[in-house]
Motif scaffolding. Structure first.
Motif: not given
Length: 333
Positions: A201, A204-205
């Motif tokens: 996560f 990705t962000y």
């Protein structure tokens, strides 16, 4: 699961000095953060893994004699610690450090509510009041940054504070069930596991096209070639990042976290979190010493620092008066 002690000893003056000393060390982590070249989440992952490995060799064989259920409870608590650090650094990333610290400063306020719920005790109004005063003091110190209206960073900082209040309260109950080093090694392991699970996560962000950066490098910003520290580090075939990570893991994590858990045997969770609110104050002072060309300490800092110090130093007085009043009521009954 056997308790280590049947009675809770009273806190001594030395305990309060120890608490302030480890808070100063935690304040120094901001300095290490400036020297390190790798991102925050990767730093925390190194920090927790190294701390867990080192403590695994320190914990004695008989100190591992705890139930499987308790081991999983400690690992889960460690994941809360990891989530606390992640939301803390995320708040600093999406907003700024000041907004993040304002959010984190609410920890003592949340502790004033969470601790009584866990321990099935009445909420103490003076603890709630002192928590609100702490928030006001930090607001004064950092109110210039509040003009940016970065609500997301503030929300993440508050979530980080709630998590800090939660794991501190849980540790307050665990501290009599196992040795501090045993608790720390398992919670650091849980934190590392939690961060590893968060990495996809995060990648990705939060990292963009660069991805996760775990490469330890030489810091050429603060340690120029020819300076004694840079020369020494290179002479032993290490990078400055490696040395800073070692200090962060051993001194700022293994030592401070273990001592803080040990102190919870005598100090209340609220008192501990109230004192930890001095971390940004100590951090700003240390930053002014090390990076005086980058830091400003105007009248807002001194006013806010006095308010925070007054709140922290007044807690033992309020606590003493509260205990005296309880004793008087018991005598009357």
């Amino acid at each position: 699961m056997n308790k280590l002690a049947t009675t809770t000893p009273s806190a001594s003056i030395l305990d309060y000095f120890k608490l302030h000393f480890i808070v100063i060390i935690w304040g120094f982590t901001a300095i290490l953060g400036k020297w390190l070249t790798i991102p925050a989440v990767e730093t925390v992952l190194y920090r927790t893994i190294i701390a867990a490995v080192v403590l695994a060799f320190v914990v004695k064989r008989n100190e591992w004699q705890i139930s499987t259920k308790f081991i999983f409870q400690l690992l889960f608590t460690g994941m809360i610690v990891g989530a606390h650090w992640i939301t803390f650094f995320a708040a600093a990333k999406v907003a700024n450090v000041s907004i993040c610290l304002i959010g984190l400063s609410t920890a003592s306020l949340w502790t004033a509510f969470i601790e009584p719920i866990f321990n099935k005790k009445k909420i103490k109004l003076y603890e709630v009041a002192l928590g609100l005063v702490i928030i006001f003091g930090l607001y004064i110190i950092m109110r210039a940054d509040l003009e940016s209206n970065m609500m997301l960073g503030l929300v993440l900082g508050v979530i980080s504070a709630v998590l800090a209040a939660l794991f501190s309260t849980i540790n307050g109950k665990f501290t009599h069930l196992a040795e501090p080093n045993t608790i720390t090694v398992l919670e650091m392991s849980g934190a590392a596991i939690g961060i590893i699970l968060f990495l996809p996560f995060y990648s990705t962000y939060f990292t963009g096209v660069e991805g996760i950066d775990m490469v330890l490098k030489n810091n050429t910003v603060y340690f120029k070639e020819g300076e004694w520290f840079f020369d020494f580090v290179n002479s032993i075939y290490l990078t400055t990042d490696a040395v800073m990570i070692f200090i962060l893991a051993i001194v700022c994590t293994v030592y401070t976290y273990s001592v803080s858990i040990e102190l919870l045997r005598r100090l209340t969770v609220f008192m501990t979190n109230l004192t930890i609110n001095l971390e940004p104050v100590y951090g700003i002072i240390l930053a002014a010493i090390f990076f005086n060309e980058h830091e400003k300490m105007d009248s807002n800092f001194y006013i806010g620092a006095i308010i925070i110090l007054s709140s922290v130093l007044s807690y033992p007085v309020f606590n003493y008066v509260n205990k005296r009043m309880k004793k008087r009521k018991q005598k009357l009954v």
